[in-house]
Design an enzyme around this catalytic site. Structure first.
Site, PDB file in Angstrom:
ATOM      1  N   ARG A 171      -3.447 -10.337   4.715  1.00  0.00           N
ATOM      2  CA  ARG A 171      -3.900 -10.367   3.438  1.00  0.00           C
ATOM      3  C   ARG A 171      -2.564  -9.649   2.334  1.00  0.00           C
ATOM      4  NH1 ARG A 171      -5.988  -6.910  -0.514  1.00  0.00           N
ATOM      5  NH2 ARG A 171      -7.566  -7.847  -1.658  1.00  0.00           N
ATOM      6  N   LYS A 186       0.762  -1.062   0.021  1.00  0.00           N
ATOM      7  CA  LYS A 186      -0.122   0.186  -0.060  1.00  0.00           C
ATOM      8  C   LYS A 186       0.999   1.369   0.071  1.00  0.00           C
ATOM      9  CE  LYS A 186      -4.330  -2.153   1.058  1.00  0.00           C
ATOM     10  NZ  LYS A 186      -5.234  -2.474   2.161  1.00  0.00           N
TER      11      LYS A 186
HETATM   12  N1  HH2 Z   1      -7.309  -3.955   0.710  1.00  0.00           N
HETATM   13  C1  HH2 Z   1      -7.570  -3.989  -0.452  1.00  0.00           C
HETATM   14  C2  HH2 Z   1      -8.902  -4.780  -1.170  1.00  0.00           C
HETATM   15  N2  HH2 Z   1      -9.496  -5.635  -0.382  1.00  0.00           N
HETATM   16  N3  HH2 Z   1     -10.060  -6.163   1.769  1.00  0.00           N
HETATM   17  C3  HH2 Z   1      -9.890  -6.311   3.114  1.00  0.00           C
HETATM   18  N4  HH2 Z   1     -10.476  -7.069   3.981  1.00  0.00           N
HETATM   19  N5  HH2 Z   1      -8.808  -5.259   3.703  1.00  0.00           N
HETATM   20  C4  HH2 Z   1      -7.991  -4.801   2.960  1.00  0.00           C
HETATM   21  O1  HH2 Z   1      -6.979  -4.108   3.351  1.00  0.00           O
HETATM   22  C5  HH2 Z   1      -8.268  -4.733   1.494  1.00  0.00           C
HETATM   23  C6  HH2 Z   1      -9.222  -5.412   0.874  1.00  0.00           C
HETATM   24  C7  HH2 Z   1      -6.813  -3.272  -1.792  1.00  0.00           C
HETATM   25  O2  HH2 Z   1      -5.841  -3.992  -2.367  1.00  0.00           O
HETATM   26  P1  HH2 Z   1      -5.899  -4.743  -3.599  1.00  0.00           P
HETATM   27  O3  HH2 Z   1      -7.132  -5.915  -3.824  1.00  0.00           O
HETATM   28  O4  HH2 Z   1      -4.503  -5.342  -3.990  1.00  0.00           O
HETATM   29  O5  HH2 Z   1      -6.246  -3.414  -4.732  1.00  0.00           O
HETATM   30  P2  HH2 Z   1      -7.464  -3.169  -5.614  1.00  0.00           P
HETATM   31  O6  HH2 Z   1      -8.635  -2.927  -4.670  1.00  0.00           O
HETATM   32  O7  HH2 Z   1      -6.963  -1.883  -6.325  1.00  0.00           O
HETATM   33  O8  HH2 Z   1      -7.955  -4.349  -6.359  1.00  0.00           O
END
Ligand code: HH2
Length: 287
Positions: A263, A228
């Protein structure tokens, strides 16, 4: 003091949480995710990525068909379903990892559960879709409730709190109570401070440092800090995929501070770091 949760109850099994930290590997089937958008939009590539992360030690695979990056607009349910369902079916057939669906739409979650998903990861903590709470209760799916200030479109526009830790704690306690009132089992719920979702660098650091405050609510805590922006701010790594070492560091610390589910996008390096971390933590508990 509240006893630490020993398991997360899922429809078809229990996920032990008292035998070391559990890794949730991220599989984004999106064109625009902040760190790997487009890499796994092709379903086959997403399946291969999921299998790789499971083989590296991810007990949970979190499948997402909608980016929540700052400034992003919502994705229609039909598009999300087209992206995630084939990937869930294939992963379910080919590995034993628990499948989690990262969505805030009950329609998507319901179809994902039918296809084999066992956890609903709802970044809106049941506020995004009025049907979601009843679905979670009915299917007995695991349920991740995450804190977010605003929506992905607006969340990074000058987020402010009087006391970020108290506000996030109270929000999560209230959302867990709402889930219980809707019939979700206590042991099916996990809580997540939502690192980067309407938070400055300072807010993220304060929340991570105070993970024990959240753990004291009595639910397993999930930490998702992988790649992040705040890690980039601290390390000077502008490219998300280069934030590996910062990511490993913060999740190791998170495990030590009481997070039970981590995660992440890069499973193998964290898995190895946690073998050592968990051994040290277990030694301390036994003495
Ligand atoms: N972060 C993201 C997405 N989903 N869910 C939970 N529970 N906690 C988190 O910190 C979280 C999440 C963001 O990361 P990523 O899925 O890699 O990115 P994007 O939302 O751009 O697909």
């Amino acid at each position: 003091m509240t006893e630490a949760p020993r398991r997360l109850r899922l429809p078809r099994r229990e996920l032990p949480l008292d035998q070391g930290s559990v890794i949730m590997g991220v599989v984004n089937v999106t064109p625009d995710s902040f760190s790997d958008g487009g890499r796994f939009l092709d379903g086959r590539a997403a399946v291969e990525q999921g299998l790789k992360l499971a083989a590296e030690g991810a007990r949970i695979l979190d499948i997402g068909g909608e980016t929540t990056r700052p400034g992003s607009e919502p994705t229609p349910a039909a598009v999300e379903l087209d992206r995630v369902l084939p990937v869930i079916r294939e992963l379910k057939a080919r590995c034993d990892a628990v499948i989690s669906i990262d969505t805030n739409k009950a329609e998507v979650a319901a179809a994902a559960i039918q296809a084999g998903a066992e956890i609903i990861n709802d970044i809106t903590a049941l506020r995004g879709d009025p049907e979601m709470a009843a679905l979670a209760a009915r299917t007995r799916a695991g349920l991740v409730l995450m804190h977010m200030l605003g929506t992905p479109r607006t969340m990074q526009q000058d987020p402010r709190y009087a006391d970020v830790v108290a506000e996030v704690r109270d929000f999560l306690a209230e959302r867990a109570a709402a889930a219980l009132a809707a019939g979700v089992e206590r042991e099916a719920i996990a809580l997540d401070p939502g690192i980067g979702f309407g938070k400055t660098l300072g807010h993220n650091l304060e929340l991570i440092r105070n993970l024990p405050v959240l753990a004291r609510l009595g639910y397993p805590v999930l930490l998702g800090a992988s790649r992040k922006a705040f890690i980039g701010q601290l390390t000077g790594r502008a490219t998300p995929a280069e934030r590996l070492w910062g990511s490993v560091g913060v999740h190791v610390l998170g495990a030590a501070l009481g997070a039970r589910i981590l995660r992440v996008h890069d499973v193998a390096p964290l898995r190895e770091a946690l073998l050592v971390t968990d051994a040290v933590l277990a030694a301390r508990e036994a003495s």
